[in-house]
Write a protein that holds these residues in place. Structure first.
Motif: not given
Length: 1553
Positions: A509-537
């Motif tokens: 899931a983090r990989g997908c969020y990270k990929k989505a955020f790399e493609l669209d830097g304005t996607d707050e949901e993807s960025g938030t998901g990537a950051v939150d999952l990175s913190v959890e991991l």
């Protein structure tokens, strides 16, 4: 005229033209034309002459006539050409072209050079007229070619033709374009040197020209290839060719070869980079394509196709906003939309519309619709129609979108876009089943479109409960969409949602969020998901890298989520400063987000910025009132800032909504505990106990027995009562805390301290911290301290102290580096019951070692040394403590004790300094002791030490304040209450002094110390004797009176009670025991006063003389002088005053001395002496002579001209002594009234305002209400005179009743402040007369008469009231305008005779006589009033009588009565008035007398002008004088002075307005 004569005339005309004699030439020509009308030369010469004479119309007509006569002759045509060339008119250009054409025809067979010149002129003319297809230049070139002109000349001609044609290619048609291109080819071929620089430049121009003609693509390619062959190192043809290939939209092997060749030649070439970008786009390398196209367009921006390719690449990357901008640039670069450009325009508009409908902006759909409307033939294109439908859907126009969808399905059922549009509509309406069918149909027709798979996946994601549980179908579609379009970020976001929420695979899931955020830097949901999952991991580096990347590129006010997450990260890692910066950026991005404000508040709180944290928490709660945590934190911060009341209110607000909110209950208890400690510091013990009671209530309500900190707080609350007196402690505690069923139970001090120890014990069981061991040890120490104070069992005390010692040792063992534990251990070890001074010293030293800046430990060490007699070591320890913290109180108290021990002069200063720093019982009692000791020594009053320590330092009030607090905390200290009573006596606080002495006596009554008890009772009796005589006598008689002070005290009490005989006996007994002559003199003075009270004046004189014979005292001399004043014995008073002044003692009784001296001078009639005496006293003792109302009272009586000075003196007195403001303000108002001040002069400082202030300060003073009545009357008078507002009406009766009510309080009062009865009666009489006068002046005659009659009933022999009654009755008669009978006039005269000393009464009678035309009687009455005013010394009375007398006489004079008595009377009265003051009315009366005598005299004008132009004269007087002055000037017919006077009058009126 013969033919010979004609020739001669023409010859003369030619000569005249040659000589510039054009008019002469015209004469000759006209002569010829008379003979020969069709003479060609004559018409030509007329044309030449007329042209030179600037007669173009005549010249044109002549030339045209000549041409008509001889069309093939050159002269006329040449003349016409010259004439047209000189003309500025635009309408001759066509005629000129025709002339040139004719000249070419005529020159064709003759002069070739002239033919060429004319041809050049014709070409220029055609160029100006934009007639490019005219054949003039071609004719010229053909002519040159026929003649065999050289190649170079022909080359220049072709270049000239190019120059003429290429500048305006936008106006050319196809034929002109071909001419231009042909000219280029001939010019290129006619070069002598090929290759060459000029040839190269011309080739560039040729290629550039070809690039502008879309129809010449083949010719362009050939030209570029030819130029490349000639110039292989020049990049220009390659660049043009590359741009041609890009613009054509077809990329062949040839075009790719051109791109590569150009980049090899010039790697920075814009067209080459653009071509590489187009190639990358075809290869689906979209990022490379965007980068290359962007770079190329920065260098070559005017390429619409390149912008289109860039927009297409950006669309592939889903950068829709960038694509819209690129489309706008393409449309801007495109320009016209004809031919191939129209195709490009349609493509760009369609692409722009596609991009706009992907943007979430509200206005984007409207802009997309506008773009589609510009597409040509949009209605026939199903793709365009489908996009239009999506735009309508985006805008919310569902009906229009559905209509387009239905039309498309009917007309183009096989087009995927038709079904996709239907699917989008169903999806937006949440008709997921229909949407599924539509998207499946679209995918069936166009399976490679990722968007269709994405929306089908979303349809499955939201479809139904079954599909929501099983997201497998959605996953399949998302994966297909991701495979088809790996740049579609939203698909990867949903894949991340699937793996996180459904599959539970956080890493994927983090990989997908990270990929989505790399493609669209304005996607707050993807960025938030990537950051939150990175913190959890546990991958904080990845989370931080994402956040850092976003925040670095974020513009201000954006990327809220990134700033918020990074700020929270810094907050968790204890980096508050960085957290504050990031959270501030988050707040700037969204100022309405309450969570951001709450987080920012936490960051400020961690940083220690409490005020800013409070604002942040308040802002969060304002934005979201449901955020209980923000409200709680705001209250917690207010608690930290010491705003306990605000914090309590906030906590209570929370508890209203959430009754059992544990943090709020705990916070409330802590706030009340803090309030209790603050109150204890300020010695507000009652408040402190209330706060402790409330703190215990809230701590108990928490119902959390498993929380250690709660039990600690309960222990702190209970232990804090140790400072109170045991008798005062009675605190209510909830029964649940005691383990009892009762709701509440009240505990005393001992029980509370025991309860505190138990609470600490419970806290230790839960969490055995060293701090709680220390608290428990201190609690045991406080219990022992309390038992010692109440004299309890010593074994119990010893046991408690041992427990305390062990607890503190345990705390030290657990944490030996904490200085507080060592310090507490030292305090317990050094107490007298343990006396382990070695352990105490060791503990204090260890505390200092643990904490270098430890002022408490150094102070305690100093106390230990002082207790053991080591004074020098104690001094050093205290000195170190002072250097560490100069404001620490206890080290200064220690130094004061050392100073007291060594008998230092600094002792009192040190104790005073302790009271200035803060309140402490030891410092307070020590300072009060030294102040009282100093006051008891009567011999030191004039020493510098006394003046500094007592007077300058304001010692008595300061000591009284601190001692009051001391006795509040220690109510069983008799010595302290004795000192407090002594200080209260000095401050004239008799009631408080009595209470203090009574408390001291009650404490000493059963102590066994009889001597101290008797002294306390005598002190009590002394205070009671001044007001409560019965109690004083009772107190004195309850103890044996053997000493002088006691006997004198009971004698005074007997005197105050009115028991004069008992008082005499007591004073005689005191006289027998008196030791000093001064005491004996005082007793004799007191006996003399008693004798005077018994009307034994001679006996009183004898006793006073007896005092004076020995060593006279000030009191006896003042009494003797006062006796002389009372009996109006000037000799006795003067002699006593003389002796009194001999024995002046500085400032001793200066007020009484000054008052007596002034009274004696007044008795002697020395009014100036009175003023000088008071002025001298004020100037000598201005800082101490606070109470000097006598000055301005006397000034009112003596000389009303000085009332302004009296008012100023009153203001000074008010400033110097605010304590007597109520008296001073009344007297200021009286002076101002007498001086004629009113509100129109000064709105802030006037009689009405001052007396109102006095009434607010002292509402029971009848004199103040009387002055208020006078002030209101004065203001009403001023209002009537000036015709302004407001008028204070109908106040007379209200104020009169108020004065009568207040005066009754004094008539029946027996206190110290009672006024003499005759003074009160005078006030009542004056107010009654004033009320009657006011009613009379306002026209309420019946009410005034009724009030007068009522007053006479209660006081029939009141002459002033009787006079007022007659005046009212007379006024009613006078209003009838009838002549008064003689008997009434006689009655009025008798009435005035009863008030024969009233100046106003005689003036009123004179006014009555004047109204009855009894002028002689009126004169006699005015003379009588003048006589009385002179006898009474009334300046106002004298002036008013003189002016009234003068006006009476002037009235008779103006009536032209021939009697010299009246003019002389006017002159005499006004002269006397002017002697009294510079009265403007008197000057006016003299001028009017002069006007009446000699109106036209110069002296008349001079006197009137003096009145008119004198600065400061009242306007009414000036107006009257000006009117008479104008009458005088009109009589003299002095127009100039009349104008001057009127202009001055006008300016003055403007100034006044």
């Amino acid at each position: 005229m013969s033919n010979k004569e004609v020739k001669a005339a023409l010859k003369s005309a030619r000569e005249a033209i040659r000589n510039k004699e054009y008019k002469e030439a015209l004469k000759h020509c006209k002569a010829v034309l008379k003979q020969e009308k069709n003479n060609y030369n004559a018409w030509v010469f007329i044309g030449v002459a007329a042209a030179e004479l600037e007669q173009p119309d005549q010249a044109k007509g002549a030339y045209e006539k000549a041409v008509e006569l001889e069309p093939n002759q050159l002269l006329a045509w040449q003349g016409l050409a010259n004439l047209y060339e000189k003309s500025n008119q635009t309408d001759v250009k066509g005629d000129l072209a025709d002339v040139y054409q004719k000249l070419l025809e005529l020159y064709g067979s003759g002069d070739k050079q002239k033919w060429c010149d004319v041809c050049n002129k014709l070409v220029e003319l055609y160029h100006q007229e934009k007639k490019y297809l005219e054949v003039a230049w071609q004719k010229l070139i053909k002519m040159k070619q026929k003649e065999g002109a050289e190649n170079a000349e022909l080359h220049q001609l072709w270049k000239k033709m190019i120059q003429l044609l290429k500048d305006s290619t936008q106006y050319q048609d196809k034929k002109t374009e071909q001419l231009l291109l042909t000219a280029f080819e001939h010019a290129l071929n006619s070069f002598d040197t090929i290759p060459g620089e000029d040839h190269q430049n011309l080739y560039k121009d040729f290629i550039q020209c070809l690039s502008k003609f879309p129809r010449e693509a083949a010719r362009l390619e050939k030209a570029c290839n030819d130029m490349m062959a000639l110039y292989p190192s020049v990049s220009y043809p390659l660049e043009v060719l590359c741009l041609h290939f890009v613009q054509s939209g077809t990329l062949s092997e040839e075009s790719l070869c051109c791109f590569s060749r150009l980049l090899e030649m010039d790697p920075s070439s814009g067209p080459g980079i653009i071509g590489f970008g187009v190639k990358s786009l075809q290869e689906k390398k979209y990022k490379e394509a965007v980068n290359s196209l962007t770079e190329g367009l920065q260098k070559t921006s005017q390429c619409p196709a390149a912008w289109h390719y860039l927009a297409d690449a950006q669309m592939k990357l889903h950068k829709h906003k960038d694509a819209v901008l690129s489309c706008n640039q393409a449309l801007k670069a495109l320009g016209t939309s004809e031919g191939p450009s129209l195709r490009w325009k349609n493509l760009m508009l369609l692409l722009k519309a596609e991009a706009l409908i992907k943007i979430t902006d509200a206005n984007a759909a409207e802009e997309a619709i506008r773009a589609i409307e510009q597409i040509v033939d949009a209605s026939s294109n199903p793709v365009v129609l489908a996009i239009r439908g999506q735009a309508y859907l985006k805008k919310g126009l569902m009906n229009q979108a559905s209509k387009i969808s239905q039309e498309l399905l009917l007309s183009h059922p096989d087009v995927a876009e038709s079904h996709a549009l239907e699917g989008f509509i169903h999806y937006s309406e949440k008709n997921y089943e229909q949407a599924e069918r539509s998207f499946l149909n679209a995918i069936e027709r166009k399976a490679e479109t990722a968007e269709y798979h994405q929306y089908l996946g979303l349809t499955y994601w939201f479809m139904s409960d079954e599909t929501r549980k099983d997201k497998g179908k959605a996953l399949t579609q998302f994966l297909k969409a991701a495979k088809l379009d790996s740049n579609l970020g939203s698909v990867f976001r949903y894949l991340g949602n699937y793996y996180r929420d459904v599959a539970g695979d956080k890493s994927r899931a983090r990989g997908c969020y990270k990929k989505a955020f790399e493609l669209d830097g304005t996607d707050e949901e993807s960025g938030t998901g990537a950051v939150d999952l990175s913190v959890e991991l546990g991958d904080m580096d990845t989370a931080l890298s994402i956040l850092n990347e976003v925040t670095e590129r974020a513009s201000p006010g954006t990327a809220k989520w990134a700033w918020l997450h990074r700020g929270l990260y810094y907050l968790r890692t204890d980096q508050p400063s960085q957290a504050v910066a990031d959270l501030q950026a988050a707040v700037r991005a969204d100022p309405k987000d309450s969570n951001c404000w709450e987080s920012l508040g936490e960051a400020y709180l961690n940083r220690g910025s409490y005020s800013t944290a409070l604002k942040s928490f308040r802002k969060a709660s304002e934005l979201n009132p449901g955020l209980v945590y923000s409200i709680y934190k705001a209250a917690a911060v207010e608690h930290i800032l010491g705003k306990y009341e605000n914090a309590i209110a906030t906590y209570q607000q929370i508890l209203k909504d959430t009754e059992d909110y544990v943090p709020a209950l705990k916070g409330l208890g802590e706030c009340y505990l803090s309030l209790a400690r603050s109150a204890l510091d300020n010695f507000f013990d009652g408040k402190a106990m209330d706060y402790i009671e409330q703190a215990l209530e809230f701590f108990t309500r928490l119902q959390r027995p498993d929380v250690s900190c709660l039990w600690k707080l309960l222990g702190d609350s209970c232990t804090s009562v140790h400072v109170f007196s045991p008798a005062k402690v009675n605190i209510k505690v909830l029964g649940s805390l005691l383990g009892k069923n009762a709701a509440t139970q009240r505990l005393n001090k001992s029980e509370l301290l025991i309860l505190g120890g138990r609470c600490y014990g419970r806290a230790l069981k839960l969490m055995p911290l060293p701090s709680i061991w220390c608290d428990l040890g201190i609690n045991y120490y406080r219990q022992a301290e309390h038992l010692t104070a109440v004299e309890s069992d010593m074994n119990e005390i010893s046991e408690l102290l041992e427990k305390s010692l062990q607890c503190l040792k345990k705390a030290v063992r657990l944490d030996s580096k904490n200085h507080l534990y060592w310090n507490a251990l030292g305090v317990v070890a050094s107490c007298s019951a343990i006396g382990n001074y070695a352990l105490a010293q060791h503990s204090f030293i260890k505390s200092v070692q643990a904490e270098k800046i430890n002022v408490v430990a150094w102070t305690n060490l100093g106390v230990l040394y002082l207790t053991t007699g080591n004074v020098e070591q104690a001094h050093e320890a205290f000195k170190i403590a002072q250097s560490l913290e100069p404001s620490y109180l206890l080290c200064w108290i220690g130094q004061a004790f050392i100073a007291e021990t060594v008998d230092s002069y600094d002792t009192m200063d040190l104790f005073r300094h302790t009271t200035e720093l803060s309140m402490h019982t030891e410092g307070a009692k020590g300072y009060a002791h030294w102040v009282c000791s100093t006051l008891q020594d009567k011999s030191n009053r004039n020493t510098e030490l006394y003046l500094y320590n007592i007077v300058q330092m304001n010692a008595i009030p300061a000591a009284q304040v601190v001692l009051s607090k001391y006795t509040e905390r220690n109510p069983d200290d008799a010595s302290a209450f004795t000192m407090l009573g002594y200080l209260n006596e000095y401050l004239n606080l008799k009631r408080q002094a009595t209470d203090a002495y009574e408390r001291a006596a009650s404490l000493l009554k059963n102590s066994g110390d009889t001597e101290r008890y008797n002294i306390a009772m005598q002190n009590c009796g002394r205070c009671l004797a001044l007001g409560e005589c019965d109690k004083a006598i009772e107190v004195y008689t309850s103890i044996p009176l053997t000493k002088f002070d006691g006997i004198v005290g009971i004698a005074l009490a007997y005197f105050k009670k009115g028991l004069l005989q008992e008082s005499i006996k007591a004073y005689e007994k005191a006289l027998s025991v008196a030791e000093s002559e001064e005491d004996k003199a005082h007793i004799l003075t007191a006996l003399a006063i008693i004798e005077y009270k018994q009307n034994k004046v001679d006996a009183a004189k004898t006793l006073l003389f007896k005092c004076s014979l020995k060593e006279p005292s000030m009191e006896s001399l003042m009494a003797l002088c006062t006796l002389g004043l009372v009996k109006e014995d000037a000799t006795l008073a003067t002699a006593a005053l003389k002796e009194l002044l001999k024995h002046e003692k500085g400032k001793y009784k200066i007020y009484e001395r000054c008052l007596i001296a002034s009274a004696v001078y007044a008795l002697q009639g020395r009014n100036v002496g009175v003023q000088r005496e008071i002025s001298k006293a004020i100037h000598r003792y201005v800082l101490s002579f606070f109470r000097f109302p006598c000055k301005y009272i006397v000034l009112i009586i003596l000389n009303s001209k000085q009332t302004f000075g009296g008012a100023v003196a009153g203001n000074v007195a008010h400033v110097l002594d605010v304590n007597h403001a109520k008296e001073v303000l009344v007297n200021i108002a009286v002076n101002q009234l007498t001086a004629g001040h009113h509100m129109l002069e000064d709105e802030k400082n006037n009689p009405l305002k001052n007396v109102q202030k006095a009434i607010h300060l002292y509402p029971d003073n009848p004199a103040a209400w009387a002055v208020l009545m006078a002030a209101c009357h004065a203001e009403n008078t001023v209002v009537c005179l000036n015709n302004t507002q407001p008028k204070r009406m109908d106040l007379e009766m209200t104020l009169l009743s108020t004065v009568l009510a207040k005066s009754k309080l004094y008539k029946f009062s027996t206190g110290e402040n009672n006024l003499p009865c005759h003074y009160v009666q005078t006030l009542e009489d004056w107010c009654l007369c004033q009320a009657i006068t006011s009613l009379e002046e306002t026209g309420k005659l019946s009410e005034a008469e009724a009030l007068c009659t009522k007053g006479l009933k209660s006081c029939p022999e009141h002459p002033a009231l009787f006079l007022l009654l007659r005046q009212i009755q007379c006024k009613q008669l006078l209003q009838s305008h009838k002549e008064l009978p003689d008997n009434i006039l006689e009655e009025l005269r008798k009435t005035v005779m009863t008030s024969s000393t009233s100046v106003a009464a005689w003036q009123w009678l004179a006014n009555v006589y004047q109204s009855q035309r009894m002028m002689v009687g009126a004169e006699m009455c005015y003379r009588k009033s003048l006589q009385l005013a002179s006898q009474q010394g009334s300046w106002n009375g004298k002036l008013s009588s003189l002016l009234r007398l003068a006006m009476l006489a002037l009235e008779i004079c103006m009536a032209n009565v021939s009697n010299e008595h009246w003019p002389s009377l006017v002159q005499e009265a006004t002269t006397e008035a002017l002697k009294l003051s510079s009265c403007p009315l008197a000057a006016l009366l003299q001028a009017l007398l002069q006007y009446n005598r000699k109106m036209g005299a110069r002296e008349t004008r001079r006197m009137l002008e003096r009145v008119v132009y004198q600065p400061g004269n009242p306007e009414t007087i000036v107006s009257v004088a000006r009117w008479y002055l104008l009458q005088h000037l009109y009589a003299k017919d002095d127009q100039e002075l009349i104008d001057v006077s009127q202009s001055i009058s006008y300016r003055n009126s403007v100034y006044l307005h």
